[in-house]
Design an enzyme around this catalytic site. Structure first.
Site, mmCIF file in Angstrom:
data_model
loop_
_atom_site.group_PDB
_atom_site.id
_atom_site.type_symbol
_atom_site.label_atom_id
_atom_site.label_comp_id
_atom_site.label_asym_id
_atom_site.label_seq_id
_atom_site.Cartn_x
_atom_site.Cartn_y
_atom_site.Cartn_z
ATOM 1 N NE ARG A 35 -4.180 -1.791 1.827
ATOM 2 C CZ ARG A 35 -5.140 -2.048 2.680
ATOM 3 N NH1 ARG A 35 -5.014 -1.681 3.935
ATOM 4 N NH2 ARG A 35 -6.235 -2.657 2.286
ATOM 5 C CD GLN B 253 -2.922 5.771 -3.808
ATOM 6 O OE1 GLN B 253 -3.191 6.519 -4.741
ATOM 7 N NE2 GLN B 253 -2.933 6.171 -2.553
ATOM 8 C CG ASP C 17 -5.015 -1.917 -3.176
ATOM 9 O OD1 ASP C 17 -5.381 -3.094 -3.022
ATOM 10 O OD2 ASP C 17 -4.825 -1.122 -2.243
ATOM 11 C CE1 TYR D 2 -3.402 -3.606 4.635
ATOM 12 C CE2 TYR D 2 -1.140 -3.324 5.371
ATOM 13 C CZ TYR D 2 -2.062 -3.501 4.350
ATOM 14 O OH TYR D 2 -1.631 -3.562 3.052
#
Length: 446
Positions: A122, A127, A130, A230
């Site tokens: 990430r 991006q 993803d 996360y």
């Protein structure tokens, strides 16, 4: 001579998505590759063979995988598929390796260079690659649509001459990409929305979408996010406090959507049977983590369960695949963006830089070996098993007959955490599905 990229028809009957779109085929041809799409590969996503052909692809058959230098898939190839792949070819897909050590070992034995798209780091550069975000976003949207389909009342408040219809109350548990999109979609449909997550940053995100945040905001809560954004696994004590807070709240809800996943581990149990029993008849729960055991007690993968008190628990599989026409277009762009970084544009050839941070993060197998740090030890143990068996001839046959059980015995708790609440992945989709996206990736989502 141009190298060949093959896009197969997914053999899983529950997988309607495809690894390319007419747009990405056109771009791949522009990079100098020959593109072969298996006949019917895009039909589940409303892409007919003629559209691929018009973009420059040749329409082929499954056996064409044998001459391909690259294979673009949605799901990890089966052992039967791998037998038809050329050794040394690159395979890019959602590999779902956790708990599937034998399947990962099969990739290595096939000699393919396998990339797990769900491991994409990430970072700003990645991006657009993803897949967890793109697929979890759609899973969050579809979860609300599925809930509305099962809920036998209107979601928005309606004021009519005959009386007022109250707005439905929607509670979203897990505010990653899927959760954020679920909040946004429910709000657009006029519901009163509340949400919860263990990450402090989620509070502001929830408020920005017009919903109310519900959580036990103690010190553990304030430290409950990794540097990568996360969600961390919470202590049993915190889970108990959060459960007590949400139990009362859930009893007053019409719709509950759960999206919490910790990659590599069973989905955390968020909603107990007692909580389900406290809900009103006609209420609906949608469990986006059902493929990993489920957040809701009583949820069953691939089924809609109606409880004794009239509550529906929705456990659809492959939720992004329920909107395959949209999911495939986004997924194909994710694959193209990554593949473009692996290409020598001057030479128009695949040229993998194994020192690139994207390659290091996603490469699962290479040169006949499992190279990803999270799975190499398990693969080494499996490879050593036949030697140990040979030293004990009396038990050799038994050991050889049960390699899958040996792999299953590995403890997933020793594997590093990946994105929380991503679908996934899928999944996955449940990528969950939880990247603290600025706007609705699944992750805290499924």
């Amino acid at each position: 001579m141009p190298q060949t990229i093959f896009v197969p028809l997914e053999i899983d009957a529950n997988e309607p998505r495809v690894g390319a779109s007419p747009e990405t085929v056109k771009r791949l041809v522009g990079l100098g590759f020959d593109v072969v799409v298996e006949a019917g590969a895009g039909l589940g996503s409303r892409i007919v063979d003629a559209d691929f052909a018009a973009a420059g692809a040749a329409i082929g058959k499954a056996s064409d995988a044998g001459r391909a230098d690259m294979v673009l898939k949605v799901r990890r190839p089966s052992e039967a598929e791998l037998k038809g792949y050329k050794s040394g070819s690159a395979v890019i897909a959602i590999m779902d390796p956790y708990g599937n050590d034998a399947a990962v070992a099969a990739l290595a034995r096939a000699g393919v260079t396998a990339f797990a798209m769900e491991f994409m780091p990430r970072i700003t550069r990645a991006q657009v690659m993803d897949v967890l975000s793109s697929q979890a976003n759609l899973a969050g949207y579809q979860a609300v649509i599925d809930a509305a389909a099962e809920y036998d009342r209107a979601l928005p408040m309606m004021m009519t001459a005959a009386g007022t219809v109250p707005a439905a109350k929607v509670f979203v548990m897990g505010v990653g990409v899927a959760g954020l999109q679920a909040i946004a979609t429910a709000r657009r449909l006029g519901a009163v929305v509340t949400a919860t997550d263990v990450r402090p940053a989620a509070k502001e995100q929830v408020a920005s979408l017009g919903a109310k945040f519900i959580a036990v905001e103690d010190e553990e809560f304030r430290q409950a996010e990794t540097a990568g954004g996360y969600a961390k696994e919470m202590s049993k004590e915190y889970q108990a406090k959060q459960a007590a807070l949400t139990a009362e709240h859930i009893a007053r809800q019409d719709i509950v959507i759960t999206t919490a996943l910790i990659p590599g581990r069973p989905a955390p149990r968020l909603v107990s049977a007692a909580m389900v029993a406290s809900m009103k008849p006609g209420s609906v729960l949608v469990d986006l983590a059902v493929e990993r055991g489920g957040n809701v007690e009583g949820a069953e993968a691939g089924r809609i369960v109606t409880t004794a008190n009239g509550v529906k628990i929705v456990g659809h599989l492959n939720v992004p695949g329920r909107v395959a026409a949209s999911a495939s277009l986004l997924y194909a762009k994710n694959l193209y963006a990554f593949l473009e970084t692996l290409v020598d544009k001057a030479g128009k050839q695949l040229s993998i830089n194994r020192e690139d941070e994207l390659v290091k993060a996603t490469m699962l197998t290479d040169g006949g070996k499992v190279v990803h740090a999270a799975f190499a030890d398990a693969a080494a143990s499996m490879a050593a098993a036949p030697v140990a068996a040979a030293d004990k001839p009396a038990k050799a046959a038994v050991a050889a007959d049960k390699p899958a059980k040996a792999a299953a015995a590995k403890k997933p708790a020793k594997k590093p955490l990946a994105a929380a609440d991503k679908p996934a992945k899928p999944v996955a989709a449940a990528k969950s599905s939880s990247k603290p996206a600025a706007a609705p990736k699944t992750g805290g989502d499924a």
